[in-house]
Design an enzyme around this catalytic site. Sequence first.
Site, mmCIF file in Angstrom:
data_model
loop_
_atom_site.group_PDB
_atom_site.id
_atom_site.type_symbol
_atom_site.label_atom_id
_atom_site.label_comp_id
_atom_site.label_asym_id
_atom_site.label_seq_id
_atom_site.Cartn_x
_atom_site.Cartn_y
_atom_site.Cartn_z
ATOM 1 N N ARG A 108 0.841 -1.193 0.000
ATOM 2 C CA ARG A 108 0.000 0.000 0.000
ATOM 3 C C ARG A 108 0.886 1.255 0.000
ATOM 4 O O ARG A 108 1.946 1.273 0.644
ATOM 5 C CB ARG A 108 -0.843 -0.038 1.268
ATOM 6 C CG ARG A 108 -1.782 1.121 1.487
ATOM 7 C CD ARG A 108 -2.921 1.090 0.521
ATOM 8 N NE ARG A 108 -4.072 1.871 0.982
ATOM 9 C CZ ARG A 108 -5.107 2.145 0.206
ATOM 10 N NH1 ARG A 108 -5.137 1.719 -1.044
ATOM 11 N NH2 ARG A 108 -6.122 2.828 0.670
ATOM 12 N N THR A 383 -9.710 0.340 -9.805
ATOM 13 C CA THR A 383 -8.716 -0.475 -9.121
ATOM 14 C C THR A 383 -8.723 -1.714 -9.962
ATOM 15 O O THR A 383 -9.550 -1.842 -10.857
ATOM 16 C CB THR A 383 -9.215 -0.735 -7.682
ATOM 17 O OG1 THR A 383 -9.189 0.485 -6.978
ATOM 18 C CG2 THR A 383 -8.388 -1.760 -6.944
ATOM 19 N N THR A 401 -4.100 -0.662 -7.174
ATOM 20 C CA THR A 401 -4.865 0.518 -7.556
ATOM 21 C C THR A 401 -4.050 1.794 -7.604
ATOM 22 O O THR A 401 -2.984 1.895 -6.993
ATOM 23 C CB THR A 401 -6.028 0.727 -6.554
ATOM 24 O OG1 THR A 401 -6.905 1.728 -7.033
ATOM 25 C CG2 THR A 401 -5.539 1.127 -5.176
ATOM 26 N N ASN A 403 -6.232 4.306 -6.982
ATOM 27 C CA ASN A 403 -7.457 4.838 -6.385
ATOM 28 C C ASN A 403 -8.433 5.217 -7.489
ATOM 29 O O ASN A 403 -9.095 4.364 -8.038
ATOM 30 C CB ASN A 403 -7.191 6.003 -5.423
ATOM 31 C CG ASN A 403 -8.424 6.298 -4.576
ATOM 32 O OD1 ASN A 403 -9.243 5.409 -4.379
ATOM 33 N ND2 ASN A 403 -8.572 7.519 -4.096
ATOM 34 N N SER A 454 -7.815 0.999 3.451
ATOM 35 C CA SER A 454 -8.298 0.516 2.159
ATOM 36 C C SER A 454 -9.519 -0.380 2.350
ATOM 37 O O SER A 454 -9.784 -0.864 3.452
ATOM 38 C CB SER A 454 -7.183 -0.287 1.490
ATOM 39 O OG SER A 454 -7.656 -0.902 0.320
ATOM 40 N N SER A 455 -10.238 -0.607 1.252
ATOM 41 C CA SER A 455 -11.314 -1.600 1.267
ATOM 42 C C SER A 455 -10.931 -2.829 0.443
ATOM 43 O O SER A 455 -11.737 -3.752 0.286
ATOM 44 C CB SER A 455 -12.589 -1.008 0.662
ATOM 45 O OG SER A 455 -13.008 0.101 1.389
ATOM 46 N N GLY A 476 -13.925 0.444 -4.932
ATOM 47 C CA GLY A 476 -13.949 1.336 -3.774
ATOM 48 C C GLY A 476 -14.647 0.671 -2.604
ATOM 49 O O GLY A 476 -14.378 -0.475 -2.264
HETATM 50 O O1 DON Z 1 -8.048 1.156 -1.361
HETATM 51 C C1 DON Z 1 -9.213 1.391 -1.586
HETATM 52 O O2 DON Z 1 -10.127 0.931 -0.941
HETATM 53 C C2 DON Z 1 -9.573 2.274 -2.782
HETATM 54 N N1 DON Z 1 -8.479 3.137 -3.083
HETATM 55 C C3 DON Z 1 -9.924 1.404 -3.923
HETATM 56 C C4 DON Z 1 -10.311 2.183 -5.129
HETATM 57 C C5 DON Z 1 -11.109 1.432 -6.093
HETATM 58 O O3 DON Z 1 -11.444 0.294 -5.909
HETATM 59 C C6 DON Z 1 -11.545 2.162 -7.280
HETATM 60 N N2 DON Z 1 -12.164 1.261 -8.222
HETATM 61 N N3 DON Z 1 -13.175 1.110 -8.634
#
Ligand code: DON
Length: 572
Positions: A108, A383, A401, A403, A454-455, A476
Amino acid sequence: MQNRLKFNRLNRTLVATFLSAVLFSSCVSGQLGKNNSGEFKNGMVVTAHTFGSKVGLEILKKGGSAIDAAVAIQFALAVVYPNAGNIGGGGFMVYRSKDGQTVTLDYREKAPKKANRDMYLDSVGNVITDKSLYGQLAAGVPGSVDGMVKAHQKYGKLTWSEVVQPALDLARKGFSLTEKQAGELNRNKQEFIKYNPGKNYLINSTQWNAGDLLIQEDLAITLELIRDKGRDGFYTGKVADYIVAEMKSGGGIMTKDDLKNYQSIWRTPVIGNYKGYKIITMPPPSSGGIALLQLLYSVEPYPLKRWGFNSDSTVQLIVEAERRVYADRATHMGDPDFYKVPQQQLLTPNYSLSRMKDFNWNKATLSSDVKAGDATPKESDQTTHFSIVDQDGNAVSITTTLNNSYGSKVFVKGAGFLLNDEMDDFSVKPGTPNMYGLVGGEANSISPNKRMLSSMTPTIVEKNGDLFMVIGTPGGSTIITSVFQTILNVIEFDKSMQGAVDAKKFHHQWLPDEVAVEKDALDNLIKIKLQQKGYKIVERSPIGRVDAILKTKWGYYQGGADPRGDDTKLGW
Ligand code: DON
């Protein structure tokens, strides 16, 4: 004489039958290892892009390990899927070896040393719109290159240059754009121009069209440095110079020390059980693993199989579980190196069950009545996820990702790659929602060198001690629910891997207090029933791009490549 003739004839027939059997079986298992259901025996890769999957498969066929393929795919996607594939971002990896050893790698991004908790607020403490999302200041220190180097050092079988080379070739020789990609690049053109005055990448003087060749020579040179110098090719020297110059040109704060000091971290996976299936998933600084297990524990006692896929009871139960788990996420989760996440408490199945006690089948719970549980220890949206199993049965699950789609939209001039806007995943102001509407507090406030929550939920599932599923997705805040619902689709609702991925999803994240549903996810009657109970249902764009692999009881690999994108499953 007659007998001898008979014997010879019989012999010849036997030999012929034997030979054709050998030939046939070598066609089935040697050449392809594919059965009639489109499942594969020797290994599989599922990624967001055909070229990502092709590169991965070639590496496996060459005798590379799942990690070799993962590294090659991470770099290849940085070239062919620049919305999310990256070297300027970060990610998480869950690994399970053929004999069941498990580990995770946290690569990360982290906040630069000069970051501070109020860096995106104005003088009266209000959030400055977009400051954590666009431009140089939105970028965290990238982790992907260090992550790949560490993973390869530990588990690689092929040489480093063998796994970096395919991406370099794609950057230098170019690849043809898909229709979706051409459209996405066209839609982002104005932002690329706005955030990159002077020099532009991924821009065409007219419009991009499907089939156009995209060549990225500066990126090829950067990949060459990474190929030849490993981590030093990125974190020091010319590329580091370019990154720091980029920071200076646009008010960024990342320094050479930030780059030099970046380290990815091996972490112990979060592990739990759901009805006898072992779930191996990502610990903080992702909230994904803990939240996934909390969700599974919350619904485990209920007869989902009997209720059926997306029935009113199933949807209501899942929504109420998600509401409570996301409230916990907002309060209790952050970088474990900076904040004491009450992991053990959150992962106690009884804790999740007690959180579910106050829900009422007749009426939607109001999110305003739900707070995080008392878990104090008793003392573009883009992502991308890829799943891999190699010929030995080692499995890799990676979500990575920038983001937002194309991250901060800032290209490192000279080096040809995009920087992330991962800083927006911090809680830039307690209680103020981020890009995904997620709120957070102290646990996820900004501090120098801290990783943003993060998710992302790369996950591996075991059944009876054997590999069962490799799964993950972008999306996300919806990542956790997509992984959760896709697992339930297989385990509870008997869908194939592809069917589980295709299935329409819905999502609740505590705040805002609404059920977001994909088009046609719910029957009208079910929608009405839920609305009568007080659920606010809003239709939204497609949820997730799950790329997953299922091992069948016959030992074949079944892929699930999300039709919401250009995702591709390949096996052999
Ligand atoms: O780490 C995270 O949870 C977000 N930055 C993920 C972003 C993401 O999944 C965007 N995609 N659709």
